[in-house]
Design a protein around this motif. Structure first.
Motif, PDB file in Angstrom:
ATOM      1  N   THR A 185       0.865  -1.179   0.000  1.00 44.59           N
ATOM      2  CA  THR A 185       0.000   0.000   0.000  1.00 44.59           C
ATOM      3  C   THR A 185       0.907   1.236   0.000  1.00 44.59           C
ATOM      4  OG1 THR A 185      -0.143  -0.284   2.393  1.00 44.59           O
ATOM      5  CG2 THR A 185      -1.992  -1.046   1.111  1.00 44.59           C
ATOM      6  N   ARG A 186       0.748   2.075  -0.988  1.00 39.58           N
ATOM      7  CA  ARG A 186       1.724   3.140  -1.234  1.00 39.58           C
ATOM      8  C   ARG A 186       1.802   4.165  -0.115  1.00 39.58           C
ATOM      9  NH1 ARG A 186       1.070   4.520  -7.736  1.00 39.58           N
ATOM     10  NH2 ARG A 186       1.542   2.406  -8.486  1.00 39.58           N
ATOM     11  N   ARG A 187       0.726   4.337   0.618  1.00 41.46           N
ATOM     12  CA  ARG A 187       0.754   5.311   1.707  1.00 41.46           C
ATOM     13  C   ARG A 187       1.738   4.896   2.802  1.00 41.46           C
ATOM     14  NH1 ARG A 187      -1.591  10.572   2.424  1.00 41.46           N
ATOM     15  NH2 ARG A 187      -1.414  11.042   4.648  1.00 41.46           N
ATOM     16  N   LEU A 188       2.080   3.615   2.865  1.00 43.21           N
ATOM     17  CA  LEU A 188       2.897   3.095   3.954  1.00 43.21           C
ATOM     18  C   LEU A 188       4.339   2.813   3.565  1.00 43.21           C
ATOM     19  CD1 LEU A 188       0.340   0.646   5.603  1.00 43.21           C
ATOM     20  CD2 LEU A 188       0.879   2.992   6.245  1.00 43.21           C
ATOM     21  N   VAL A 189       4.740   3.090   2.328  1.00 41.98           N
ATOM     22  CA  VAL A 189       6.138   2.866   1.960  1.00 41.98           C
ATOM     23  C   VAL A 189       7.059   3.847   2.677  1.00 41.98           C
ATOM     24  CG1 VAL A 189       5.535   1.902  -0.278  1.00 41.98           C
ATOM     25  CG2 VAL A 189       5.937   4.350  -0.072  1.00 41.98           C
ATOM     26  N   ARG A 190       6.500   4.931   3.174  1.00 39.98           N
ATOM     27  CA  ARG A 190       7.185   5.909   4.006  1.00 39.98           C
ATOM     28  C   ARG A 190       6.165   6.463   4.989  1.00 39.98           C
ATOM     29  NH1 ARG A 190      11.762   9.556   3.033  1.00 39.98           N
ATOM     30  NH2 ARG A 190      12.051   8.469   1.063  1.00 39.98           N
ATOM     31  N   ASP A 191       6.606   6.927   6.138  1.00 39.18           N
ATOM     32  CA  ASP A 191       5.667   7.449   7.118  1.00 39.18           C
ATOM     33  C   ASP A 191       5.379   8.922   6.807  1.00 39.18           C
ATOM     34  OD1 ASP A 191       4.254   8.254   9.420  1.00 39.18           O
ATOM     35  OD2 ASP A 191       5.198   6.646  10.572  1.00 39.18           O
ATOM     36  N   PHE A 192       4.152   9.191   6.351  1.00 41.90           N
ATOM     37  CA  PHE A 192       3.748  10.543   5.972  1.00 41.90           C
ATOM     38  C   PHE A 192       2.862  11.199   7.024  1.00 41.90           C
ATOM     39  CE2 PHE A 192       4.479   8.347   1.919  1.00 41.90           C
ATOM     40  CZ  PHE A 192       5.316   9.245   1.276  1.00 41.90           C
ATOM     41  N   GLU A 193       2.608  10.539   8.150  1.00 49.66           N
ATOM     42  CA  GLU A 193       1.619  11.025   9.105  1.00 49.66           C
ATOM     43  C   GLU A 193       2.271  11.928  10.149  1.00 49.66           C
ATOM     44  OE1 GLU A 193      -1.174  10.189   7.920  1.00 49.66           O
ATOM     45  OE2 GLU A 193      -0.194   8.769   6.570  1.00 49.66           O
ATOM     46  N   ARG A 194       1.573  12.994  10.504  1.00 54.47           N
ATOM     47  CA  ARG A 194       2.102  13.919  11.508  1.00 54.47           C
ATOM     48  C   ARG A 194       2.080  13.324  12.912  1.00 54.47           C
ATOM     49  NH1 ARG A 194       2.698  19.142   9.543  1.00 54.47           N
ATOM     50  NH2 ARG A 194       1.756  19.518   7.495  1.00 54.47           N
ATOM     51  N   THR A 195       1.118  12.455  13.189  1.00 56.32           N
ATOM     52  CA  THR A 195       0.991  11.861  14.518  1.00 56.32           C
ATOM     53  C   THR A 195       1.113  10.345  14.413  1.00 56.32           C
ATOM     54  OG1 THR A 195      -1.422  11.649  14.376  1.00 56.32           O
ATOM     55  CG2 THR A 195      -0.534  13.723  15.237  1.00 56.32           C
ATOM     56  N   THR A 196       1.568   9.734  15.501  1.00 58.44           N
ATOM     57  CA  THR A 196       1.684   8.275  15.514  1.00 58.44           C
ATOM     58  C   THR A 196       0.315   7.600  15.516  1.00 58.44           C
ATOM     59  OG1 THR A 196       1.872   8.333  17.934  1.00 58.44           O
ATOM     60  CG2 THR A 196       3.921   8.329  16.674  1.00 58.44           C
ATOM     61  N   SER A 197      -0.696   8.256  16.064  1.00 60.36           N
ATOM     62  CA  SER A 197      -2.039   7.674  16.051  1.00 60.36           C
ATOM     63  C   SER A 197      -2.567   7.557  14.620  1.00 60.36           C
ATOM     64  CB  SER A 197      -2.988   8.509  16.902  1.00 60.36           C
ATOM     65  OG  SER A 197      -3.066   9.844  16.418  1.00 60.36           O
ATOM     66  N   SER A 198      -2.284   8.564  13.776  1.00 62.92           N
ATOM     67  CA  SER A 198      -2.682   8.470  12.371  1.00 62.92           C
ATOM     68  C   SER A 198      -1.885   7.394  11.653  1.00 62.92           C
ATOM     69  CB  SER A 198      -2.481   9.814  11.672  1.00 62.92           C
ATOM     70  OG  SER A 198      -3.387  10.784  12.145  1.00 62.92           O
ATOM     71  N   ALA A 199      -0.602   7.260  11.990  1.00 62.86           N
ATOM     72  CA  ALA A 199       0.226   6.222  11.367  1.00 62.86           C
ATOM     73  C   ALA A 199      -0.313   4.834  11.705  1.00 62.86           C
ATOM     74  CB  ALA A 199       1.670   6.372  11.836  1.00 62.86           C
ATOM     75  N   GLU A 200      -0.735   4.634  12.940  1.00 70.15           N
ATOM     76  CA  GLU A 200      -1.305   3.347  13.329  1.00 70.15           C
ATOM     77  C   GLU A 200      -2.632   3.108  12.621  1.00 70.15           C
ATOM     78  OE1 GLU A 200      -1.527   3.679  17.526  1.00 70.15           O
ATOM     79  OE2 GLU A 200       0.651   3.588  17.828  1.00 70.15           O
TER      80      GLU A 200
END
Length: 223
Positions: A185-200
């Motif tokens: 999933t292309r959104r997860l090839v790098r961490d683009f999220e400002r918060t860790t909760s959004s990354a999770e």
């Protein structure tokens, strides 16, 4: 957006305005609805595979990933072993490779330190869980702590010194396949999220895509 890696502001024209879509995402994330939706699907996938909805064994591991420039210094770090500046994804999966719990931390967070919090969370949510496989990075006092405080057997699967090149180690390949699914999933090839909760939350959405495809797949006809 998770599958194709687009930005919030460039959602397709047939969607509502991006800020309204993001407002729903944020609401579902903060109230735990993304996790609840994911967990219900996981139970359905396990039942379809002939398993009990609640797992009795799992596998734990971590993945260091580079972080985008929007990630602040308070939630990013440098992994000296992997030489990666970014974040680390700590995950526990069942024996089918389905996600049980995930925690995103700065990349310089130790595996054992994160595992104490993550395994406690998993043991509280999944009462049938008895055994968790891990690699050599989870040795030490963590094994005793899991047995005494969480009633979990932490089994270490080590790589032999005689091995050369890639070898699929027993049980550990399951969580490695899970991380490979995330990278599709292309959104997860790098961490683009400002918060860790959004990354999770993005990780839960990625696994939701995988599970809905499995549930929609027709069963093979019997001869």
């Amino acid at each position: 957006m998770v599958d194709n890696g687009t930005k919030w502001r460039v959602l397709p024209a047939d969607f509502p305005p991006w800020d309204r879509v993001y407002a729903f995402f944020r609401r579902w994330r903060d109230h735990g609805l993304v996790t609840e939706f994911h967990d219900r699907l996981r139970g359905k996938v396990r039942e379809k595979a002939g398993r009990c909805p609640e797992p009795s064994a799992g596998v734990i591991d971590s993945q260091s990933i580079k972080a985008d420039a929007v990630v602040g210094s308070d939630s990013r770090g440098f992994d000296g072993g992997k030489l990666i500046n970014g974040r680390k994804r700590h995950a526990v999966v069942d024996t089918l490779g389905l996600l049980l719990a995930v925690m995103v931390t700065p990349a310089d967070t130790g595996d054992r330190a994160a595992a104490q919090t993550l395994l406690a969370r998993v043991a509280e949510a999944h009462h049938r869980l008895e055994l968790v496989w891990a690699d050599g990075g989870y040795t030490g006092s963590l094994i005793t702590r899991c047995l005494t405080a969480l009633a979990l057997v932490l089994a270490i699967v080590k790589r032999s010194d005689d091995m050369r090149g890639f070898v699929a180690l027993p049980k550990r390949w399951i969580v490695e396949r899970f991380f490979a699914h995330l990278m599709r999933t292309r959104r997860l090839v790098r961490d683009f999220e400002r918060t860790t909760s959004s990354a999770e939350a993005m990780i839960y959405w990625s696994m939701t895509l995988l599970m809905t495809r499995r549930l929609a797949r027709p069963r093979p006809s019997r001869a």
